[in-house]
Write a protein that holds these residues in place. Structure first.
Motif, PDB file in Angstrom:
ATOM      1  N   GLU A 189      -0.832  -5.978  -9.801  1.00  0.00           N
ATOM      2  CA  GLU A 189      -0.318  -4.654 -10.150  1.00  0.00           C
ATOM      3  C   GLU A 189      -0.323  -4.510 -11.655  1.00  0.00           C
ATOM      4  O   GLU A 189       0.150  -5.378 -12.381  1.00  0.00           O
ATOM      5  CB  GLU A 189       1.093  -4.413  -9.623  1.00  0.00           C
ATOM      6  CG  GLU A 189       1.542  -2.984  -9.936  1.00  0.00           C
ATOM      7  CD  GLU A 189       2.872  -2.613  -9.345  1.00  0.00           C
ATOM      8  OE1 GLU A 189       2.912  -1.646  -8.558  1.00  0.00           O
ATOM      9  OE2 GLU A 189       3.870  -3.286  -9.664  1.00  0.00           O
ATOM     10  N   HIS A 238      -2.631   7.721  -4.630  1.00  0.00           N
ATOM     11  CA  HIS A 238      -4.063   8.045  -4.676  1.00  0.00           C
ATOM     12  C   HIS A 238      -4.870   6.754  -4.563  1.00  0.00           C
ATOM     13  O   HIS A 238      -4.466   5.717  -5.095  1.00  0.00           O
ATOM     14  CB  HIS A 238      -4.392   8.754  -6.000  1.00  0.00           C
ATOM     15  CG  HIS A 238      -5.828   9.108  -6.150  1.00  0.00           C
ATOM     16  ND1 HIS A 238      -6.403  10.172  -5.501  1.00  0.00           N
ATOM     17  CD2 HIS A 238      -6.810   8.529  -6.870  1.00  0.00           C
ATOM     18  CE1 HIS A 238      -7.675  10.232  -5.824  1.00  0.00           C
ATOM     19  NE2 HIS A 238      -7.952   9.246  -6.656  1.00  0.00           N
ATOM     20  N   TRP A 239      -6.032   6.837  -3.893  1.00  0.00           N
ATOM     21  CA  TRP A 239      -6.841   5.642  -3.626  1.00  0.00           C
ATOM     22  C   TRP A 239      -8.278   5.811  -4.060  1.00  0.00           C
ATOM     23  O   TRP A 239      -8.833   6.898  -3.995  1.00  0.00           O
ATOM     24  CB  TRP A 239      -6.803   5.312  -2.131  1.00  0.00           C
ATOM     25  CG  TRP A 239      -5.448   4.828  -1.755  1.00  0.00           C
ATOM     26  CD1 TRP A 239      -4.403   5.597  -1.312  1.00  0.00           C
ATOM     27  CD2 TRP A 239      -4.957   3.506  -1.856  1.00  0.00           C
ATOM     28  NE1 TRP A 239      -3.301   4.813  -1.117  1.00  0.00           N
ATOM     29  CE2 TRP A 239      -3.614   3.515  -1.444  1.00  0.00           C
ATOM     30  CE3 TRP A 239      -5.530   2.301  -2.247  1.00  0.00           C
ATOM     31  CZ2 TRP A 239      -2.834   2.375  -1.428  1.00  0.00           C
ATOM     32  CZ3 TRP A 239      -4.751   1.148  -2.227  1.00  0.00           C
ATOM     33  CH2 TRP A 239      -3.423   1.203  -1.817  1.00  0.00           C
ATOM     34  N   ARG A 240      -8.869   4.690  -4.484  1.00  0.00           N
ATOM     35  CA  ARG A 240     -10.273   4.608  -4.880  1.00  0.00           C
ATOM     36  C   ARG A 240     -10.758   3.217  -4.522  1.00  0.00           C
ATOM     37  O   ARG A 240     -10.011   2.251  -4.642  1.00  0.00           O
ATOM     38  CB  ARG A 240     -10.387   4.851  -6.378  1.00  0.00           C
ATOM     39  CG  ARG A 240     -11.649   4.362  -7.032  1.00  0.00           C
ATOM     40  CD  ARG A 240     -11.770   4.795  -8.479  1.00  0.00           C
ATOM     41  NE  ARG A 240     -11.531   6.206  -8.675  1.00  0.00           N
ATOM     42  CZ  ARG A 240     -12.388   7.180  -8.367  1.00  0.00           C
ATOM     43  NH1 ARG A 240     -13.549   6.882  -7.851  1.00  0.00           N
ATOM     44  NH2 ARG A 240     -12.090   8.430  -8.574  1.00  0.00           N
ATOM     45  N   THR A 241     -12.008   3.111  -4.100  1.00  0.00           N
ATOM     46  CA  THR A 241     -12.606   1.805  -3.837  1.00  0.00           C
ATOM     47  C   THR A 241     -13.580   1.479  -4.961  1.00  0.00           C
ATOM     48  O   THR A 241     -14.399   2.329  -5.342  1.00  0.00           O
ATOM     49  CB  THR A 241     -13.341   1.795  -2.483  1.00  0.00           C
ATOM     50  OG1 THR A 241     -12.391   2.094  -1.452  1.00  0.00           O
ATOM     51  CG2 THR A 241     -13.971   0.438  -2.213  1.00  0.00           C
ATOM     52  N   ARG A 293       0.822  -1.213   0.000  1.00  0.00           N
ATOM     53  CA  ARG A 293       0.000   0.000   0.000  1.00  0.00           C
ATOM     54  C   ARG A 293       0.861   1.271   0.000  1.00  0.00           C
ATOM     55  O   ARG A 293       0.470   2.283  -0.567  1.00  0.00           O
ATOM     56  CB  ARG A 293      -0.947  -0.011   1.197  1.00  0.00           C
ATOM     57  CG  ARG A 293      -2.013  -1.100   1.082  1.00  0.00           C
ATOM     58  CD  ARG A 293      -2.922  -1.124   2.314  1.00  0.00           C
ATOM     59  NE  ARG A 293      -3.822  -2.248   2.264  1.00  0.00           N
ATOM     60  CZ  ARG A 293      -5.014  -2.246   1.675  1.00  0.00           C
ATOM     61  NH1 ARG A 293      -5.434  -1.148   1.077  1.00  0.00           N
ATOM     62  NH2 ARG A 293      -5.782  -3.326   1.671  1.00  0.00           N
ATOM     63  N   GLU A 325      -9.717  -2.149  -3.222  1.00  0.00           N
ATOM     64  CA  GLU A 325      -9.084  -0.843  -3.055  1.00  0.00           C
ATOM     65  C   GLU A 325      -8.012  -0.734  -4.130  1.00  0.00           C
ATOM     66  O   GLU A 325      -7.192  -1.642  -4.302  1.00  0.00           O
ATOM     67  CB  GLU A 325      -8.482  -0.710  -1.669  1.00  0.00           C
ATOM     68  CG  GLU A 325      -9.536  -0.656  -0.577  1.00  0.00           C
ATOM     69  CD  GLU A 325      -8.906  -0.588   0.786  1.00  0.00           C
ATOM     70  OE1 GLU A 325      -8.478   0.511   1.181  1.00  0.00           O
ATOM     71  OE2 GLU A 325      -8.828  -1.655   1.418  1.00  0.00           O
ATOM     72  N   VAL A 326      -8.041   0.388  -4.835  1.00  0.00           N
ATOM     73  CA  VAL A 326      -7.164   0.586  -5.982  1.00  0.00           C
ATOM     74  C   VAL A 326      -6.209   1.735  -5.678  1.00  0.00           C
ATOM     75  O   VAL A 326      -6.645   2.857  -5.418  1.00  0.00           O
ATOM     76  CB  VAL A 326      -7.983   0.887  -7.251  1.00  0.00           C
ATOM     77  CG1 VAL A 326      -7.072   1.020  -8.459  1.00  0.00           C
ATOM     78  CG2 VAL A 326      -9.038  -0.191  -7.482  1.00  0.00           C
ATOM     79  N   GLY A 327      -4.911   1.433  -5.709  1.00  0.00           N
ATOM     80  CA  GLY A 327      -3.889   2.452  -5.511  1.00  0.00           C
ATOM     81  C   GLY A 327      -3.329   2.891  -6.848  1.00  0.00           C
ATOM     82  O   GLY A 327      -3.163   2.073  -7.755  1.00  0.00           O
ATOM     83  N   TYR A 354      -9.677   9.358 -11.833  1.00  0.00           N
ATOM     84  CA  TYR A 354      -8.755  10.325 -11.235  1.00  0.00           C
ATOM     85  C   TYR A 354      -8.625  11.565 -12.132  1.00  0.00           C
ATOM     86  O   TYR A 354      -8.683  12.698 -11.649  1.00  0.00           O
ATOM     87  CB  TYR A 354      -7.373   9.712 -10.989  1.00  0.00           C
ATOM     88  CG  TYR A 354      -6.399  10.769 -10.514  1.00  0.00           C
ATOM     89  CD1 TYR A 354      -6.421  11.214  -9.195  1.00  0.00           C
ATOM     90  CD2 TYR A 354      -5.512  11.373 -11.403  1.00  0.00           C
ATOM     91  CE1 TYR A 354      -5.578  12.237  -8.769  1.00  0.00           C
ATOM     92  CE2 TYR A 354      -4.665  12.390 -10.984  1.00  0.00           C
ATOM     93  CZ  TYR A 354      -4.694  12.821  -9.668  1.00  0.00           C
ATOM     94  OH  TYR A 354      -3.871  13.828  -9.245  1.00  0.00           O
ATOM     95  N   TYR A 410       1.741   3.513  -3.332  1.00  0.00           N
ATOM     96  CA  TYR A 410       0.754   4.251  -4.121  1.00  0.00           C
ATOM     97  C   TYR A 410       0.384   5.571  -3.454  1.00  0.00           C
ATOM     98  O   TYR A 410       0.506   5.723  -2.257  1.00  0.00           O
ATOM     99  CB  TYR A 410      -0.496   3.374  -4.349  1.00  0.00           C
ATOM    100  CG  TYR A 410      -0.111   2.076  -5.013  1.00  0.00           C
ATOM    101  CD1 TYR A 410       0.105   2.001  -6.381  1.00  0.00           C
ATOM    102  CD2 TYR A 410       0.112   0.936  -4.248  1.00  0.00           C
ATOM    103  CE1 TYR A 410       0.502   0.814  -6.981  1.00  0.00           C
ATOM    104  CE2 TYR A 410       0.513  -0.250  -4.840  1.00  0.00           C
ATOM    105  CZ  TYR A 410       0.709  -0.298  -6.196  1.00  0.00           C
ATOM    106  OH  TYR A 410       1.120  -1.459  -6.792  1.00  0.00           O
ATOM    107  N   ALA A 413      -9.803   3.485 -12.650  1.00  0.00           N
ATOM    108  CA  ALA A 413      -9.016   4.226 -11.661  1.00  0.00           C
ATOM    109  C   ALA A 413      -8.298   5.412 -12.298  1.00  0.00           C
ATOM    110  O   ALA A 413      -8.325   6.530 -11.762  1.00  0.00           O
ATOM    111  CB  ALA A 413      -8.010   3.301 -10.982  1.00  0.00           C
TER     112      ALA A 413
END
Length: 149
Positions: free
Chosen positions: A116, A17-20, A12, A86-88, A50, A15, A46
């Motif tokens: 990844e 920026h994060w998005r679920t 984690r 959860e996407v980094g 962004y 990365y 993602a």
């Protein structure tokens, strides 16, 4: 001499920026894990979500648009429905007309990525995408520079 592939497992901390993203029943394949194509949909979502949020504009309407020139995915462990992902997101390189993103997919409490991805945008003229690459819009450059690590 060929380069040695990266065998490290991203965490984690790699990365910015994060998005679920919510998984759906249809995302799983016949074996009960996330279909390979869905990983790429998550990468695309993602990155573009962004860009929409960070620029405050519909990036489809800019004079230059990013087209996907390259993608890849390292599958590290299975993920699937019904748990969210959860996407980094991080940027490795910003060029004149291209951006190289890395996207990590995480499911559950663990610190190590389940997958990844590498995602490369190359910018072209929105009115004539067949024309050679063009410098990216300044709004895009400003947004993605914040994701450099």
């Amino acid at each position: 001499m060929p380069s040695t592939p990266d065998r490290s497992v991203p965490t984690r901390a790699d990365y910015v920026h994060w998005r679920t993203i919510t998984t759906r029943w249809r995302d799983d394949d016949a074996y009960g894990h996330l279909n390979n194509a869905t990983y790429y949909e998550f990468f695309d979502t993602a990155v573009n979500a962004y860009l929409f949020e960070a620029t405050g504009t519909n990036v489809r309407l800019l004079p230059q648009i990013g087209v996907v020139a390259e993608t890849s995915c390292r599958y590290l462990r299975e993920i699937g429905f019904p748990e969210p992902v959860e996407v980094g997101l991080v940027v490795d390189k910003v060029g004149t007309s291209s951006i190289v993103y890395r996207i990590g997919l995480f499911q559950g409490a663990g610190d190590e990525a389940a997958a990844e991805g590498r995602f490369v945008h190359v910018y072209v003229d929105n009115l004539d995408p067949a024309r050679p690459v063009t410098p990216m819009p300044e709004a895009i450059r400003e947004a993605v520079t914040k994701l450099l690590r």
